[in-house]
Design an enzyme around this catalytic site. Structure first.
Site, PDB file in Angstrom:
ATOM      1  CB  SER A  27      -0.771  -0.092   1.185  1.00 47.96           C
ATOM      2  OG  SER A  27      -0.184  -0.141   2.474  1.00 47.96           O
TER       3      SER A  27
ATOM      4  CD  GLU B  95       0.729   8.127   4.961  1.00 46.44           C
ATOM      5  OE1 GLU B  95       0.438   7.004   5.673  1.00 46.44           O
ATOM      6  OE2 GLU B  95       1.545   8.920   5.510  1.00 46.44           O
TER       7      GLU B  95
ATOM      8  CG  ASP C 191       1.759  15.379  13.958  1.00 47.21           C
ATOM      9  OD1 ASP C 191       1.641  14.870  15.042  1.00 47.21           O
ATOM     10  OD2 ASP C 191       2.002  15.402  12.742  1.00 47.21           O
TER      11      ASP C 191
ATOM     12  CG  PHE D  72      10.503  12.978   7.461  1.00 46.13           C
ATOM     13  CD1 PHE D  72       9.818  14.141   7.643  1.00 46.13           C
ATOM     14  CD2 PHE D  72      10.195  12.258   6.305  1.00 46.13           C
ATOM     15  CE1 PHE D  72       9.114  14.548   6.619  1.00 46.13           C
ATOM     16  CE2 PHE D  72       9.532  12.579   5.168  1.00 46.13           C
ATOM     17  CZ  PHE D  72       8.817  14.112   5.222  1.00 46.13           C
TER      18      PHE D  72
ATOM     19  CG  HIS E 181       1.407   2.108   4.759  1.00 48.64           C
ATOM     20  ND1 HIS E 181       0.178   2.006   3.802  1.00 48.64           N
ATOM     21  CD2 HIS E 181       1.360   3.351   5.157  1.00 48.64           C
ATOM     22  CE1 HIS E 181      -0.392   3.330   3.669  1.00 48.64           C
ATOM     23  NE2 HIS E 181       0.072   3.972   4.635  1.00 48.64           N
TER      24      HIS E 181
END
Length: 284
Positions: free
Chosen positions: A9, A11, A103, A213, A263
């Site tokens: 998958s 994102e 967030d 990140f 993912h």
């Protein structure tokens, strides 16, 4: 989600412009031949991309033939507003939702619940189930612990509450060392968390980006990988090759040990993810 037929998958995040949306749809066309199990679309801080998220998920679902999952956060929304979003997704025949706390908006250090809204993702999950929506619900989890949690044991207790509220599966935060994933799954099973736990993988394609990140989410870059990245940080092609190679090796080990899927955090770009999944499919 079945270890004998793992689900890949992808994102994406909603672009801010029409040009960005057109580019994203081209990226989706590039990835479509890989037959993803689903794609997910994120939800901007403070619900800032709410309409674009709904529009993009609906468009993917109705025009590409690819299953789509909408992220949904508590940030900046009352219960009534969240119900309206869920109703729009239902009317668009979207079947999958990823409820998150979200967030804090930019410039806000701590999460502050909206009056009439929710403080925790577990409350949002419970709300979806109480309102009798029939979505398949995913949830986020953190192999190295959430950055705001005092300990990994506390983090696991919060996760158990979220799963018990009605989650069907989990997707992990990105990680670069598989040992964190395998240890996390073992601890989760001991805690009574029995839903599928899908590892989240981000191919490294930009040195500054991965630095940012990892600071935000608390993920650890293994020392050897960090040194390799340092050596090629000013060589874009070599850095991408290194990032793709590392992620491919990660995925091969994860698949060999029976994960239900993988993912990919694509950052709205297709080449790195396409190379990895193509290599994995060729080996299988």
């Amino acid at each position: 989600m079945n270890p004998s037929n793992p689900c890949f998958s992808f994102e994406f995040f909603p672009p801010k412009t029409d040009e960005g949306t057109a580019n994203l749809l081209r990226t989706l066309e590039d990835l479509a031949p890989l037959e993803p199990g689903f794609v997910s679309v994120t939800y901007g801080a403070g619900g800032s991309t709410r309409d674009r998220t709904i529009e993009l998920v609906t468009r993917i679902k109705q025009t590409t033939g690819i299953e789509a999952m909408a992220h949904l956060t508590c940030v900046g929304h009352t219960r009534e507003e969240l119900h309206d979003v869920l109703q729009k997704l239902k009317e668009a025949k979207v079947e999958n939702v990823l409820p998150l706390r979200g967030d804090p908006p930019q410039g806000q250090k701590e999460f502050v619940p909206t009056p009439g809204g929710f403080r925790y993702a577990s409350e949002l999950v419970n709300f979806v189930r109480e309102e009798d929506f029939t979505f398949c619900l995913g949830g986020a989890c953190y192999p190295e612990g959430h950055v705001e949690t005092a300990s990994r044991d506390d983090d696991l207790r919060h996760l158990k509450a979220k799963v018990d509220a009605g989650l069907d599966f989990l997707i992990t935060q990105l990680f670069f060392d598989n040992a964190f994933y395998f240890d996390f799954v073992e601890r989760a099973r001991r805690a009574g968390i029995n839903v599928p736990i899908v590892p989240g993988i981000m191919p490294i394609t930009n040195y500054e980006q991965v630095q940012r990140f990892t600071r935000l989410c608390g993920a650890t870059v293994p020392m050897r990988l960090g040194l390799q990245l340092e050596r090629v940080k000013d060589q874009p092609e070599s850095l991408v090759q290194l990032g793709v190679a590392h992620a491919t090796v990660q995925c091969m080990e994860l698949l060999a040990r029976g994960v239900p899927g993988i993912h990919f955090y694509t950052l709205n770009k297709s080449p790195a993810t396409r190379m990895i999944v193509s290599a994995l499919r060729a080996r299988s």
